[in-house]
Write an enzyme that holds these catalytic residues in place. Structure first.
Site, PDB file in Angstrom:
ATOM      1  N   THR A 323       0.817  -1.205   0.000  1.00  7.62           N
ATOM      2  CA  THR A 323       0.000   0.000   0.000  1.00  7.62           C
ATOM      3  C   THR A 323       0.854   1.261   0.000  1.00  7.62           C
ATOM      4  O   THR A 323       2.024   1.243   0.387  1.00  7.62           O
ATOM      5  CB  THR A 323      -0.925   0.068   1.238  1.00  7.62           C
ATOM      6  OG1 THR A 323      -0.112   0.194   2.407  1.00  7.62           O
ATOM      7  CG2 THR A 323      -1.816  -1.152   1.346  1.00  7.62           C
ATOM      8  N   CYS A 324       0.216   2.372  -0.403  1.00  8.71           N
ATOM      9  CA  CYS A 324       0.854   3.690  -0.387  1.00  8.71           C
ATOM     10  C   CYS A 324       0.823   4.253   1.018  1.00  8.71           C
ATOM     11  O   CYS A 324       0.462   5.417   1.221  1.00  8.71           O
ATOM     12  CB  CYS A 324       0.091   4.640  -1.295  1.00  8.71           C
ATOM     13  SG  CYS A 324       0.473   4.415  -3.010  1.00  8.71           S
ATOM     14  N   ASP A 325       1.139   3.461   1.998  1.00  8.06           N
ATOM     15  CA  ASP A 325       1.131   3.941   3.367  1.00  8.06           C
ATOM     16  C   ASP A 325       2.493   3.623   3.937  1.00  8.06           C
ATOM     17  O   ASP A 325       2.934   2.471   3.926  1.00  8.06           O
ATOM     18  CB  ASP A 325       0.024   3.255   4.175  1.00  8.06           C
ATOM     19  CG  ASP A 325      -0.206   3.964   5.496  1.00  8.06           C
ATOM     20  OD1 ASP A 325       0.771   4.210   6.228  1.00  8.06           O
ATOM     21  OD2 ASP A 325      -1.365   4.262   5.803  1.00  8.06           O
ATOM     22  N   ASN A 366      -6.529   1.258   0.140  1.00 10.28           N
ATOM     23  CA  ASN A 366      -5.788   1.420  -1.110  1.00 10.28           C
ATOM     24  C   ASN A 366      -6.423   0.674  -2.277  1.00 10.28           C
ATOM     25  O   ASN A 366      -5.787   0.448  -3.291  1.00 10.28           O
ATOM     26  CB  ASN A 366      -4.345   0.931  -0.970  1.00 10.28           C
ATOM     27  CG  ASN A 366      -3.388   2.026  -0.538  1.00 10.28           C
ATOM     28  OD1 ASN A 366      -2.369   2.254  -1.150  1.00 10.28           O
ATOM     29  ND2 ASN A 366      -3.728   2.742   0.520  1.00 10.28           N
TER      30      ASN A 366
ATOM     31  N   LYS B  47      -7.191   7.148  -1.769  1.00 11.53           N
ATOM     32  CA  LYS B  47      -7.079   6.241  -0.622  1.00 11.53           C
ATOM     33  C   LYS B  47      -7.590   6.883   0.664  1.00 11.53           C
ATOM     34  O   LYS B  47      -8.013   6.211   1.585  1.00 11.53           O
ATOM     35  CB  LYS B  47      -5.648   5.755  -0.430  1.00 11.53           C
ATOM     36  CG  LYS B  47      -4.625   6.856  -0.173  1.00 11.53           C
ATOM     37  CD  LYS B  47      -3.228   6.247  -0.050  1.00 11.53           C
ATOM     38  CE  LYS B  47      -2.166   7.312   0.134  1.00 11.53           C
ATOM     39  NZ  LYS B  47      -1.955   8.107  -1.124  1.00 11.53           N
TER      40      LYS B  47
END
EC number: 4.1.1.17
Lengths: 376, 376
Positions: A323-325, A366, B47
């Site tokens: 994920t973009c986390d 996401n 997101k």
């Protein structure tokens, strides 16, 4: 390593990460608890993995169930199990949820304060309650916070209040901490439970039950004592503290029942370095903290990972999710050794993923689907 | 405090915790970004909150979209937005997902290493790529890890490789860190971006675009600069570093677009103490880390909480969620001041919950339903 799971994975047509749980292993685990603690009732902590197939099997085997919510109670009743085999073990309950559970037939409730006792007395007349006491969790890989339970010195007041309000002051519970490898933890906790029994007896109220909670470990990377060792240690401690007046006893294995029964298959999405002289590779999988591996939080659980290149030379890497986390990183403080030859597109097997993976997954952070689950 | 949300909550018939998002506030936020950065394209980071109503509104307003997965790309296309308004901003993509995005019309991709460039070159011929560079995140409430981006010194090699493989080496991106209140952060990052532009120019390749990422804060308990201040600081920094050859620019607000547009209503399930002389109350809500408030992890985000007893004397308490998980505690290291008169059953309003709540919710940990969401 379950051959049945490997065989299932070889044949599956679906794409994406998934967890596969082998019911044969759950059956073996149940038998191990039943054999090691023959006079103790097993209440499976269904939060660990509430898959219907797991609940159906444990119902057939004669297990009872520890539930955290009305939702979980309904899942257990759906197996055909009687409500008398359910403990509503969450100390934090809305009064209307207690009433719903009571209407469904549940008569056993956890408490850790007078306020909770009063709710139960109002809407679940005559039920049994047990008081959870704080336990220090020494030796646990994941010591519990002080969130559940009260100081042991307060427990008699809580239980006496239950008695005065017409409930049955039934017993005491504790939890020694998750993934507890220290066998002495139960001895300390049972000594504390016996103190509460004695104080209640002095007040003219005879408790009957000790709920010894969970904490039974699963083997991840380090060896842990087997269930028989726990059985012996617990039996010894019970005898030491209660003599020949042994109480009714309950255990609530969750991780210990299903942890080693499941395996996740994931895929290597990317392997890269941050600079030309970066000493560590970053290995990104198609699953991370938000889609099943939440227990890597603070690097608490270190899962064994198998790769198709096992046996080749290894080097440390940082393991992260897709994920973009930026918090979706599994192992960074203590990098993970993986083969130098590992490639993008390789499938990896993450072992001991039967507990606390499926329901921990987010609904779709996401835009990735929740962890798929197969029970075989 | 949105009167529309309060009105909705007064009328709602459903039980249980929920988040309510006010589209009027999202509309205002979009206008604020468009006004403060008139020459910059807004790519909403979906997101943060992918609710269809939010996406539809932003599509109507002319926003573009930053997507983390094919799932998110499909959500955006469902609004009717053209694929040309989508950036596939995740630096970690399966090659078959890149191919699926390309088939859906997406032509703009993030990369941070040569390996990712090679995947894109194979299955998304001629697309534009931008290289994400590491940024130190000084001043951010939630500094990002090193998970995304490469050392700025490596970026030219990554972009040159893209150029050589027939892709368009389009630009540079960075992310100054989430909830960034330090306006200088953009100046440092834009200086770094200009260095990459200059080095590429020296190699005969002219970059065109700077993606300035997100990081725009939402007001929680502390005041934060308004969007106009960010606009001024960014414009000043762009002029300083790029002179009169200003690049095409993009911003990717997520939290800044929807954070303050949402509010969670939750209920006090239990208030108790752990011993008779415990100085702190434990306040348990019907929502916690696993059902929407994941950003309380490490007490990173401190949400403003309103109660029906506001104005009464307050005292510190530990705030926890309803699950049987000891990590489901929101504020303990720094206890939260709440009214002494707060009672079991009271409803509380948790403000600034429009971002990173719904999709962060687990599918059903402990048998509790995922966070319900209403967009009005």
């Amino acid at each position: 390593m379950s051959e049945r799971i490997l065989d299932f994975l070889r044949r599956r047509q679906t794409d994406g990460p998934c967890v596969v749980v082998d019911l044969d292993i759950v059956r073996d685990n149940y038998a191990a608890f039943a054999n090691a603690l023959p006079d103790t009732s097993v209440y499976y902590a269904i939060k660990a993995n509430p898959a219907p197939e797991v609940l159906n099997l444990l119902h057939e085997l004669g297990s009872s169930f520890d539930c955290a919510s009305v939702g979980e109670i309904e899942m257990v009743l759906a197996t055909g199990a009687a409500a008398s085999r359910i403990s509503y073990g969450n100390t934090i309950k809305k009064e209307r949820d207690i009433a719903r559970a009571y209407a469904l037939g549940v008569r056993l409730f956890a408490v850790d304060c007078v306020e909770e006792v009063e709710k139960i007395a109002r809407v679940a007349t005559g039920s049994r309650v047990f008081c959870r006491v704080l336990c220090d969790g020494i030796g646990a890989e994941w010591p519990l916070s002080r969130k559940f339970g009260c100081d042991p010195a307060m427990a008699p007041d809580v239980l006496e209040r239950a008695h005065c309000l017409g409930l049955e002051a039934y017993g005491v519970s504790f939890h020694v901490g998750s993934q507890q490898a220290n066998l002495w933890a139960w001895d300390l906790a049972l000594g504390m439970a016996a103190d509460v029994f004695n104080e209640m007896s002095r007040r003219g109220i005879e408790l009957k039950m000790v709920n010894m909670g969970g904490g039974f470990p699963t083997r991840y990377l380090k060896d842990v004592p087997g269930v028989p060792s726990y059985g012996e240690a617990i039996f010894h401690a019970l005898t030491k503290h209660f003599g020949n007046r042994l109480p009714i006893t309950i255990v609530e294995p969750g991780r210990g029942m299903v942890g080693n029964a499941g395996m996740i298959e994931a895929e290597v999405v990317l392997i890269s370095r941050k600079s030309s002289d970066d000493e560590l590779r970053w290995v990104y999988l198609d699953i991370g903290k938000f889609h099943g591996l939440a227990e890597t939080m603070d690097e608490a659980i270190r899962y064994p990972i198998r790769t198709p290149k096992d046996g080749d030379e290894t080097a440390p890497c940082i393991l992260a999710g897709p994920t973009c986390d930026s918090v979706d990183v599994m192992y960074e403080k203590t990098p993970y050794e993986l083969p130098v030859s590992l490639s993008i597109g390789d499938k990896v097997l993450i072992e001991a993923c039967g507990a606390y993976t499926t329901t921990y997954s987010t609904v779709g952070f996401n835009g990735f689907a929740p962890l798929a689950s197969h029970v075989i």
